[in-house]
Design a protein around this motif. Structure first.
Motif: not given
Length: 304
Positions: A270-287
């Protein structure tokens, strides 16, 4: 834990007595009563227990299954828990009825004192030890000694070797409240956040399975608590993870594994979203994708 001393059933009976205006010392609750059983049959069967005297059926509720009932009975005389059987047989092919009465402090104390040997034996079994280990510590070949002092010392050594004190139990002392309400009330967690916290507690907290179940139950209310009560009725030994699975299957997202996989593939930072937060969202969805079998764990570990 015996059903007769299950804290959930004790609380259920106490609350039911309040609703019905019955003195709980005169009341008992029956489990596993078939739905088509006549009131007269129930009263006749229970009056066969001489310690109960005259028995009246005061109310019924749906049991843990559609084929059984919970039955609230009132006795003419005060009930002595030590004189009441834990089960009453009804019919040759029918499952016995479990009898729940309020455990007084006196009877609970007697039970605790009388069951010390059984509890200690169970503790040793769970820790992979036996009474022979105690005996070996009490009576070493070179200097046999069975004095009370040596027994106490030996028990202390066994406990020191087998009991692992939790180092981080306080870190997960209490989960936030979760009720599974459609609109999350103020002061409660939504399901996704609460499930993440509960799973973290189960995997990271170094405490007993019983304590994990207790922490989950104490954080629940409303529909969520009703589901866990039903799980406990059907399986009193259900694990904390099974509690979460029951909540997930009841209140979780209806999306299939394939739906979640497509959702994962379409994720963008997302716009302005930190990379670490984006990766955390991806990890949660992948789980979640793996949980719903949208992808195999092997593919994920190999980098898809």
């Amino acid at each position: 834990m015996a059903l007769t001393k299950d804290p959930f059933l004790q609380a259920e009976l106490a609350n039911w007595c309040k609703d019905a205006g019955i003195d709980e010392t005169y009341a008992l609750m029956l489990l596993n009563v078939p739905v088509h059983t006549e009131v007269a049959e129930i009263e006749e069967e229970m009056e066969a227990v001489k310690a109960l005297g005259r028995v009246h059926v005061r109310d019924t509720r749906e049991g843990p299954t559609s084929r059984s009932l919970l039955v609230l009975c009132e006795c003419k005389q005060a009930i002595n828990p030590k004189c009441i059987p834990t089960e009453v047989s009804w019919g040759q092919k029918s499952e016995p009825w479990s009898v729940i009465v309020i455990q007084t402090q006196e009877s609970a104390s007697d039970t605790a004192t009388g069951g010390f040997t059984e509890k200690f034996a169970k503790f040793l079994m769970e820790e992979g030890k036996s009474f022979s280990d105690i005996q070996a510590l009490i009576s070493p070949p070179s200097a046999p000694d069975s004095s009370p002092e040596s027994i106490i010392c030996a028990m202390g050594e066994v406990f020191a070797k087998t009991v692992k004190l939790p180092s981080d139990s306080n870190a997960y002392h209490r989960l936030r409240t979760f009720s599974a309400a459609v609109l999350t009330p103020v002061g409660e967690e939504n399901m996704e956040t609460w499930m993440d916290q509960a799973r973290l507690m189960i995997t990271e907290c170094d405490c007993s399975e019983k304590e994990k179940r207790r922490r989950i139950v104490e954080s629940l209310k409303g529909p969520a608590l009703d589901i866990i009560r039903a799980v406990r009725f059907s399986d009193p030994e259900a694990s904390a993870l099974q509690y979460l699975e029951a909540l997930e299957s009841t209140f979780g997202s209806p999306e299939s594994g394939e739906d979640l996989y497509f959702k994962f593939c379409l994720m963008r930072q997302g716009t302005g979203e930190a990379l670490s937060e984006f990766l955390r969202r991806m990890e949660k969805t992948l789980s979640k994708v793996v949980e719903r079998e949208g992808l195999s764990l092997g593919l994920v570990e190999n980098g898809i």
